[in-house]
Enzyme design. Structure first.
Site, PDB file in Angstrom:
ATOM      1  N   THR A   1       0.838  -1.191   0.000  1.00  0.00           N
ATOM      2  CA  THR A   1       0.000   0.000   0.000  1.00  0.00           C
ATOM      3  C   THR A   1       0.872   1.240   0.000  1.00  0.00           C
ATOM      4  O   THR A   1       2.060   1.170   0.343  1.00  0.00           O
ATOM      5  CB  THR A   1      -0.919   0.046   1.249  1.00  0.00           C
ATOM      6  OG1 THR A   1      -1.842   1.120   1.134  1.00  0.00           O
ATOM      7  CG2 THR A   1      -0.122   0.250   2.526  1.00  0.00           C
ATOM      8  N   ASN A   2       0.295   2.385  -0.366  1.00  0.00           N
ATOM      9  CA  ASN A   2       0.946   3.681  -0.166  1.00  0.00           C
ATOM     10  C   ASN A   2       0.041   4.585   0.645  1.00  0.00           C
ATOM     11  O   ASN A   2       0.265   5.795   0.718  1.00  0.00           O
ATOM     12  CB  ASN A   2       1.268   4.347  -1.516  1.00  0.00           C
ATOM     13  CG  ASN A   2       2.539   3.776  -2.118  1.00  0.00           C
ATOM     14  OD1 ASN A   2       3.499   3.470  -1.404  1.00  0.00           O
ATOM     15  ND2 ASN A   2       2.540   3.595  -3.419  1.00  0.00           N
TER      16      ASN A   2
ATOM     17  N   HIS B   1      -2.282   6.832   5.948  1.00  0.00           N
ATOM     18  CA  HIS B   1      -3.084   6.578   7.162  1.00  0.00           C
ATOM     19  C   HIS B   1      -2.849   5.149   7.638  1.00  0.00           C
ATOM     20  O   HIS B   1      -2.632   4.882   8.811  1.00  0.00           O
ATOM     21  CB  HIS B   1      -4.577   6.709   6.868  1.00  0.00           C
ATOM     22  CG  HIS B   1      -5.046   8.105   6.671  1.00  0.00           C
ATOM     23  ND1 HIS B   1      -5.133   9.009   7.701  1.00  0.00           N
ATOM     24  CD2 HIS B   1      -5.475   8.755   5.567  1.00  0.00           C
ATOM     25  CE1 HIS B   1      -5.595  10.160   7.226  1.00  0.00           C
ATOM     26  NE2 HIS B   1      -5.801  10.023   5.940  1.00  0.00           N
TER      27      HIS B   1
ATOM     28  N   ASP C   1      -7.385  -5.958   2.405  1.00  0.00           N
ATOM     29  CA  ASP C   1      -8.545  -5.383   1.736  1.00  0.00           C
ATOM     30  C   ASP C   1      -9.642  -5.272   2.778  1.00  0.00           C
ATOM     31  O   ASP C   1      -9.827  -6.182   3.589  1.00  0.00           O
ATOM     32  CB  ASP C   1      -8.986  -6.235   0.549  1.00  0.00           C
ATOM     33  CG  ASP C   1      -9.772  -5.404  -0.449  1.00  0.00           C
ATOM     34  OD1 ASP C   1      -9.408  -4.239  -0.682  1.00  0.00           O
ATOM     35  OD2 ASP C   1     -10.778  -5.900  -1.006  1.00  0.00           O
ATOM     36  N   THR C   2     -10.314  -4.146   2.763  1.00  0.00           N
ATOM     37  CA  THR C   2     -11.339  -3.870   3.777  1.00  0.00           C
ATOM     38  C   THR C   2     -12.638  -3.472   3.113  1.00  0.00           C
ATOM     39  O   THR C   2     -12.634  -2.814   2.077  1.00  0.00           O
ATOM     40  CB  THR C   2     -10.874  -2.718   4.694  1.00  0.00           C
ATOM     41  OG1 THR C   2      -9.718  -3.131   5.409  1.00  0.00           O
ATOM     42  CG2 THR C   2     -11.965  -2.329   5.695  1.00  0.00           C
TER      43      THR C   2
ATOM     44  N   PHE D   1     -10.520   8.194   8.450  1.00  0.00           N
ATOM     45  CA  PHE D   1     -10.705   8.346   7.001  1.00  0.00           C
ATOM     46  C   PHE D   1     -11.887   7.489   6.565  1.00  0.00           C
ATOM     47  O   PHE D   1     -12.533   6.845   7.399  1.00  0.00           O
ATOM     48  CB  PHE D   1      -9.417   7.955   6.246  1.00  0.00           C
ATOM     49  CG  PHE D   1      -9.073   6.487   6.328  1.00  0.00           C
ATOM     50  CD1 PHE D   1      -8.496   5.949   7.461  1.00  0.00           C
ATOM     51  CD2 PHE D   1      -9.338   5.631   5.257  1.00  0.00           C
ATOM     52  CE1 PHE D   1      -8.183   4.598   7.539  1.00  0.00           C
ATOM     53  CE2 PHE D   1      -9.015   4.278   5.324  1.00  0.00           C
ATOM     54  CZ  PHE D   1      -8.441   3.763   6.468  1.00  0.00           C
TER      55      PHE D   1
ATOM     56  N   LYS E   1      -8.941   3.803  18.349  1.00  0.00           N
ATOM     57  CA  LYS E   1      -9.531   3.112  17.187  1.00  0.00           C
ATOM     58  C   LYS E   1      -8.725   1.844  16.862  1.00  0.00           C
ATOM     59  O   LYS E   1      -9.293   0.769  16.664  1.00  0.00           O
ATOM     60  CB  LYS E   1      -9.559   4.053  15.969  1.00  0.00           C
ATOM     61  CG  LYS E   1     -10.073   3.357  14.715  1.00  0.00           C
ATOM     62  CD  LYS E   1      -9.936   4.188  13.448  1.00  0.00           C
ATOM     63  CE  LYS E   1     -10.158   3.317  12.213  1.00  0.00           C
ATOM     64  NZ  LYS E   1      -9.881   3.978  10.947  1.00  0.00           N
TER      65      LYS E   1
ATOM     66  N   ARG F   1      -8.951  -3.568  11.172  1.00  0.00           N
ATOM     67  CA  ARG F   1      -7.561  -3.728  10.746  1.00  0.00           C
ATOM     68  C   ARG F   1      -6.676  -4.064  11.931  1.00  0.00           C
ATOM     69  O   ARG F   1      -5.789  -4.899  11.850  1.00  0.00           O
ATOM     70  CB  ARG F   1      -7.082  -2.439  10.051  1.00  0.00           C
ATOM     71  CG  ARG F   1      -5.956  -2.669   9.088  1.00  0.00           C
ATOM     72  CD  ARG F   1      -5.692  -1.499   8.156  1.00  0.00           C
ATOM     73  NE  ARG F   1      -6.287  -0.270   8.603  1.00  0.00           N
ATOM     74  CZ  ARG F   1      -7.434   0.214   8.116  1.00  0.00           C
ATOM     75  NH1 ARG F   1      -8.064  -0.396   7.153  1.00  0.00           N
ATOM     76  NH2 ARG F   1      -7.947   1.324   8.584  1.00  0.00           N
TER      77      ARG F   1
HETATM   78  P1  IMP Z   1      -8.973  -0.637   1.695  1.00  0.00           P
HETATM   79  O1  IMP Z   1      -9.161  -2.008   1.165  1.00  0.00           O
HETATM   80  O2  IMP Z   1      -8.309  -0.624   3.023  1.00  0.00           O
HETATM   81  O3  IMP Z   1      -8.344   0.296   0.696  1.00  0.00           O
HETATM   82  O4  IMP Z   1     -10.397  -0.061   2.018  1.00  0.00           O
HETATM   83  C1  IMP Z   1     -11.383   0.120   1.034  1.00  0.00           C
HETATM   84  C2  IMP Z   1     -12.277   1.251   1.456  1.00  0.00           C
HETATM   85  O5  IMP Z   1     -12.946   0.904   2.694  1.00  0.00           O
HETATM   86  C3  IMP Z   1     -11.565   2.550   1.757  1.00  0.00           C
HETATM   87  O6  IMP Z   1     -11.408   3.329   0.594  1.00  0.00           O
HETATM   88  C4  IMP Z   1     -12.490   3.217   2.743  1.00  0.00           C
HETATM   89  O7  IMP Z   1     -13.564   3.835   2.062  1.00  0.00           O
HETATM   90  C5  IMP Z   1     -13.035   2.038   3.516  1.00  0.00           C
HETATM   91  N1  IMP Z   1     -12.233   1.822   4.744  1.00  0.00           N
HETATM   92  C6  IMP Z   1     -11.201   0.968   4.924  1.00  0.00           C
HETATM   93  N2  IMP Z   1     -10.728   1.037   6.177  1.00  0.00           N
HETATM   94  C7  IMP Z   1     -11.468   1.959   6.801  1.00  0.00           C
HETATM   95  C8  IMP Z   1     -11.452   2.490   8.135  1.00  0.00           C
HETATM   96  O8  IMP Z   1     -10.650   2.130   9.013  1.00  0.00           O
HETATM   97  N3  IMP Z   1     -12.379   3.414   8.398  1.00  0.00           N
HETATM   98  C9  IMP Z   1     -13.285   3.849   7.485  1.00  0.00           C
HETATM   99  N4  IMP Z   1     -13.339   3.404   6.237  1.00  0.00           N
HETATM  100  C10 IMP Z   1     -12.431   2.458   5.893  1.00  0.00           C
END
Ligand code: IMP
Length: 191
Positions: A7-8, A11, A68-69, A148, A171, A177
């Site tokens: 990742t880059n 946060h 991935d979230t 974020f 948090k 995460r």
């Molecule tokens: P990523 O896979 O971590 O890039 O997350 C995908 C998307 O889920 C992000 O662009 C955010 O919109 C949302 N997201 C991921 N982690 C968080 C968090 O800790 N708080 C709020 N939104 C999150």
């Protein structure tokens, strides 16, 4: 131990370095000189984290992990889920994403939701999956300036504040995460 986090997102790097502690040196994609856009086009969080981790491993051959979230909202059948980053369009606009969710839930009382993170670690060519979940609810307006993504509209179960109103450390302790990383760190320390 050096670990590449695919990742880059500054946060996430800051959050994670704090969680990992000083025994691990976290390297970003920039740190290893990887400037390509990594494909992320799978239909599940598991698939996306695996795709990103293998992309790095196949090219750099280094111990790495990717996450991935998604925010899974019960009343929206698990959406935005894997579409969380671009829910309101391709510009990854957090405010527009939150507005879309708030509009969709306007007349809905079931506000139950969860953040779910999946991490794929590739170590010695073997893959390991770690999952972290935080249950909570979507409130009716945005609150707080920290964090974020969807943080201003998500209140974790057992708390009155949104993730955006919490201190980053607080948090991290209970976040999706944070929980996935805790499992990752536990595994790495057991090796
Ligand atoms: P990523 O896979 O971590 O890039 O997350 C995908 C998307 O889920 C992000 O662009 C955010 O919109 C949302 N997201 C991921 N982690 C968080 C968090 O800790 N708080 C709020 N939104 C999150």
């Amino acid at each position: 131990m050096k670990l590449i986090f695919a990742t880059n997102n500054s946060h996430k790097l800051t959050e994670l370095q704090a969680l990992l502690g000083s025994s691990y040196e976290l390297l970003s994609l920039n740190d290893i000189g990887c400037h390509e856009e990594i494909p992320e086009d799978q239909p599940t969080l598991e698939g996306n984290s695996r795709q990103k981790a293998f992309y790095i491993f196949d090219r750099y051959g280094l111990t790495c992990f990717a996450d991935d979230t998604g925010l899974e909202i019960d009343a929206l059948n698990g959406n935005p889920g894997v579409f969380s980053a671009r829910y309101a369009g391709k510009d990854k606009d957090s405010n527009a994403n939150m507005d879309k969710v708030l509009n969709q839930l306007e007349k809905i009382n079931n506000r139950k939701a969860r953040f779910r993170t999946v991490i794929t670690l590739i170590i010695d060519g073997e893959e390991k999956l770690f999952e972290g979940i935080v249950e909570g609810k979507i409130i009716r307006e945005k609150r707080g300036k920290g964090g974020f993504g969807y943080d201003p509209i998500f209140v974790p179960d057992g708390f009155d504040h949104t993730f955006a109103e919490m201190q980053p450390d607080d948090k991290n302790k209970i976040s999706h995460r944070g929980r996935a990383v805790e499992k990752l760190v536990h595994y790495l320390k057991s090796l």
